[in-house]
Design an enzyme around this catalytic site. Structure first.
Site: not given
Ligand code: CAA
Length: 248
Positions: A16, A94, A96, A149-150, A155, A186-187
């Site tokens: 950005i 980030t 994450d 955010q999950f 962050y 946002g994203y």
């Molecule tokens: N809500 C609830 N549960 C969730 C979920 C959600 N949003 N996302 C994942 N889960 C659950 C999954 O269903 C899974 O459950 P089980 O163990 O029961 O199967 C568990 O959590 C693990 O999920 P993952 O397989 O995704 O876990 P991981 O360790 O491989 O990945 C993570 C974890 C890297 C955090 C991944 O979930 C992810 O990338 N999440 C999104 C994070 C995000 O939005 N980042 C934004 C980056 S950009 C930014 O931040 C800029 C900005 O300002 C917007």
């Protein structure tokens, strides 16, 4: 009071940040781009690719997590530039992970870059802005600081903190012409977002009412507005640019 038209943008060579720099240059600012010293060669490459010259953009290696280093760098700039009109606290990272798996370093790194930087960079600049009676401070927050955010407890904490910082500092700057606002993107189509797992990103994009990511230019346009003289009566505000992803 005459405008000096100098802006300082932390991370002004990033996803950005590059768009913010380009936009402020086109608005007539000379932009000091503070970049991480660890990214020296990438910053130089970016500068050449953008075809900037010293009259548009000055590169400043500055680790935003280093309190004393920031104070030294900023005092040096103030000695030559006299005034900085606009500060954009944009540098952010980030690290994450689901909270159960989050390491202490993932927590600390994000808090250092996204929050402690606000003190390190703003503290040396704010008194000069107040003394002069003019300043625009724009802090980049995130939709995820507003809604949570999950996978982003670190962050989201930091980006919510950006909003508290903004409101409190706005109260201190208001009567001397220094506005302090936040933008909550946002994203956005940047390497930070593109680093996400494609299926996770696709699921999030489906939830965005506008049905696409923001462009960096759309965030930069909001910065441009808040940096302008016309925005004098807006302070302590958080402007969401999120395609309707989260409406308060
Ligand atoms: N809500 C609830 N549960 C969730 C979920 C959600 N949003 N996302 C994942 N889960 C659950 C999954 O269903 C899974 O459950 P089980 O163990 O029961 O199967 C568990 O959590 C693990 O999920 P993952 O397989 O995704 O876990 P991981 O360790 O491989 O990945 C993570 C974890 C890297 C955090 C991944 O979930 C992810 O990338 N999440 C999104 C994070 C995000 O939005 N980042 C934004 C980056 S950009 C930014 O931040 C800029 C900005 O300002 C917007």
């Amino acid at each position: 009071m005459a405008a000096n038209n100098v802006a300082l943008v932390t991370g002004g060579n990033g996803g950005i940040g590059s768009a913010i720099t380009r936009r402020l240059v086109s608005d007539g600012f000379r932009v000091i781009v503070a970049y991480s010293p660890a990214e020296e060669s990438a910053a130089q490459k970016w500068y050449r690719a953008e075809e900037y010259s010293e009259k548009d953009v000055i590169l400043l290696p500055m680790d935003v997590t280093d309190t004393n280093g920031c104070e030294r760098s900023i005092n040096k700039i103030l000695a030559t530039e006299k005034y900085i009109d606009v500060l954009v606290n944009n540098a952010g990272i980030t690290r994450d992970a689901a909270f159960k798996k989050m390491s202490a370093s993932q927590w600390v790194d994000v808090i250092n870059v996204n929050i402690n930087s606000l003190f390190n960079v703003t503290r040396p600049l704010f008194p000069a802005m107040c003394e002069r009676g003019y300043g625009r401070i724009i802090n980049i927050s995130s939709v995820n600081g507003l809604k949570g955010q999950f996978g982003q407890v670190n962050y989201s904490t930091s980006k919510a903190g950006v909003i508290g910082f903004t409101k409190a500092l706005a109260a201190e700057g208001a009567k001397v012409g220094v506005t302090v606002n936040a933008i909550a993107p946002g994203y956005t189509g940047t390497p930070m977002v593109e680093a996400m797992k494609p299926d996770v990103l696709a699921a999030i994009t489906e939830e965005i009412p506008v049905r696409r990511l923001a462009t960096p230019d759309e965030i930069a346009a909001a910065v441009s507005f808040l940096a302008s003289r016309e925005a004098a009566y807006i302070t302590g505000e958080t402007l969401s640019v999120n395609g309707g992803l989260y409406m308060r």
